[in-house]
Design an enzyme around this catalytic site. Structure first.
Site, PDB file in Angstrom:
ATOM      1  N   GLY A  46      -2.423  23.205   6.398  1.00 54.64           N
ATOM      2  CA  GLY A  46      -1.729  21.796   6.717  1.00 54.64           C
ATOM      3  C   GLY A  46      -0.661  22.562   6.923  1.00 54.64           C
ATOM      4  O   GLY A  46      -0.037  23.981   5.757  1.00 54.64           O
ATOM      5  N   GLN A  51       8.433  21.003   6.685  1.00 57.51           N
ATOM      6  CA  GLN A  51       8.479  22.383   5.840  1.00 57.51           C
ATOM      7  C   GLN A  51       8.756  23.265   7.393  1.00 57.51           C
ATOM      8  O   GLN A  51       8.824  24.378   6.656  1.00 57.51           O
ATOM      9  CB  GLN A  51       6.931  22.573   5.908  1.00 57.51           C
ATOM     10  CG  GLN A  51       6.296  22.465   4.232  1.00 57.51           C
ATOM     11  CD  GLN A  51       5.024  22.779   4.292  1.00 57.51           C
ATOM     12  OE1 GLN A  51       3.469  22.134   4.659  1.00 57.51           O
ATOM     13  NE2 GLN A  51       4.661  23.973   4.048  1.00 57.51           N
ATOM     14  N   CYS A 101       0.816  27.511  -0.831  1.00 56.55           N
ATOM     15  CA  CYS A 101       1.364  26.693   0.577  1.00 56.55           C
ATOM     16  C   CYS A 101       2.468  27.366   1.139  1.00 56.55           C
ATOM     17  O   CYS A 101       2.810  28.432   0.617  1.00 56.55           O
ATOM     18  CB  CYS A 101       2.632  26.362  -0.480  1.00 56.55           C
ATOM     19  SG  CYS A 101       3.768  24.600   0.702  1.00 56.55           S
ATOM     20  N   LEU A 102       1.985  27.370   2.575  1.00 52.92           N
ATOM     21  CA  LEU A 102       3.171  28.076   2.678  1.00 52.92           C
ATOM     22  C   LEU A 102       4.891  28.397   2.327  1.00 52.92           C
ATOM     23  O   LEU A 102       5.095  29.134   3.606  1.00 52.92           O
ATOM     24  CB  LEU A 102       2.916  27.636   4.858  1.00 52.92           C
ATOM     25  CG  LEU A 102       1.310  28.205   5.260  1.00 52.92           C
ATOM     26  CD1 LEU A 102       1.708  27.116   6.479  1.00 52.92           C
ATOM     27  CD2 LEU A 102       1.093  29.460   5.404  1.00 52.92           C
ATOM     28  N   HIS A 143      -1.921  17.446  -0.438  1.00 53.96           N
ATOM     29  CA  HIS A 143      -0.556  18.035  -0.079  1.00 53.96           C
ATOM     30  C   HIS A 143       0.408  18.216   0.978  1.00 53.96           C
ATOM     31  O   HIS A 143       1.212  17.552   0.556  1.00 53.96           O
ATOM     32  CB  HIS A 143      -1.797  19.890  -0.324  1.00 53.96           C
ATOM     33  CG  HIS A 143      -0.928  20.574  -0.248  1.00 53.96           C
ATOM     34  ND1 HIS A 143       0.190  21.456  -1.571  1.00 53.96           N
ATOM     35  CD2 HIS A 143       0.736  21.609   0.348  1.00 53.96           C
ATOM     36  CE1 HIS A 143       0.635  22.635  -0.652  1.00 53.96           C
ATOM     37  NE2 HIS A 143       1.275  22.099   0.377  1.00 53.96           N
ATOM     38  N   GLU A 144      -0.156  17.570   1.737  1.00 52.18           N
ATOM     39  CA  GLU A 144       0.726  17.699   2.931  1.00 52.18           C
ATOM     40  C   GLU A 144       1.665  16.149   2.753  1.00 52.18           C
ATOM     41  O   GLU A 144       2.809  16.676   3.180  1.00 52.18           O
ATOM     42  CB  GLU A 144       0.345  17.457   5.162  1.00 52.18           C
ATOM     43  CG  GLU A 144      -0.560  18.597   4.687  1.00 52.18           C
ATOM     44  CD  GLU A 144       0.165  20.299   4.372  1.00 52.18           C
ATOM     45  OE1 GLU A 144       1.705  19.758   4.967  1.00 52.18           O
ATOM     46  OE2 GLU A 144      -0.479  21.091   4.434  1.00 52.18           O
ATOM     47  N   HIS A 147       4.304  16.648   0.629  1.00 51.54           N
ATOM     48  CA  HIS A 147       5.468  17.240   1.373  1.00 51.54           C
ATOM     49  C   HIS A 147       6.474  15.828   1.751  1.00 51.54           C
ATOM     50  O   HIS A 147       7.957  16.180   1.797  1.00 51.54           O
ATOM     51  CB  HIS A 147       4.742  17.931   2.110  1.00 51.54           C
ATOM     52  CG  HIS A 147       4.639  19.662   1.766  1.00 51.54           C
ATOM     53  ND1 HIS A 147       5.553  20.698   1.549  1.00 51.54           N
ATOM     54  CD2 HIS A 147       3.739  19.871   2.121  1.00 51.54           C
ATOM     55  CE1 HIS A 147       5.105  21.678   0.705  1.00 51.54           C
ATOM     56  NE2 HIS A 147       4.069  21.923   1.361  1.00 51.54           N
TER      57      HIS A 147
END
Length: 190
Positions: A46, A51, A101-102, A143-144, A147
């Site tokens: 995701g 991000q 997480c990225l 999660h997204e 963000h």
């Protein structure tokens, strides 16, 4: 399509809420394509627009990431686009799962989230959808959406676990700061 730079912990934009997408434009379509390419290149599941520094409510999700040995195609397939997603219902049962997480490479922690959710969103064709989901897809989307609201998964872990992660978070912040040296300090007079 381009692979975009993913912001890392310490960048204030990661903790800034995004604004709604007003309509589909060529710029939004390019952002979606670039985000999909970035998601696949990073082997993530995701990616929220925030991000990559785009402060709009948009995320690209693929709960089945491409395996490292698979051939890359010019157009990633299998991803889903969520524009202006809103969680309109959550189940009462919270379940734990390890998240990463990225934007926080190398950091993982167990996070409790609702097992099932109902989400209202628009797709890349600007159609409105309402969908109930559970399991990994529900987890990724929560999660997204966090963000997009300026919340990181480490903000959802308990105090003790956050203290354990504090050293790793400081390291990420320092790494980010060492990359972005102000031009005046780098000797640039402009």
């Amino acid at each position: 399509m381009s692979v975009l730079r993913i912001l890392t912990y310490g960048d204030d934009r990661l903790q800034t809420p995004a604004r709604a997408v007003e309509k589909i434009t060529p710029e939004v379509r390019k952002l979606i394509a670039d985000m999909a390419e970035t998601l696949y290149a990073a082997k993530g599941v995701g990616l929220a627009a925030t991000q990559v520094g785009a402060m709009v409510r948009l995320c690209v999700v693929n709960p089945e990431p491409r395996e490292s040995g698979e051939e890359k195609t010019s157009k990633p397939v299998g991803h889903r686009v969520f524009i202006n997603p809103q969680i309109i219902w959550t189940s009462d049962d919270d379940v734990p799962m390890s998240e990463g997480c990225l934007s926080l490479p190398g950091i993982e922690a167990e996070v409790y989230r609702p097992e099932s959710i109902r989400v209202r969103y628009r797709d890349e064709c600007w159609r409105v959808h309402e969908e109930e989901m559970s399991g990994l897809l529900a987890r990724i989307l929560q999660h997204e959406i966090d963000h997009l609201d300026g919340v990181l998964f480490v903000d959802r872990v308990g105090f003790v676990r956050r203290q354990v992660l504090a050293g790793q978070l400081r390291r990420l912040r320092k790494e980010r700061e060492s990359i972005f040296v102000p031009a005046v300090l780098a000797g640039d007079k402009c």
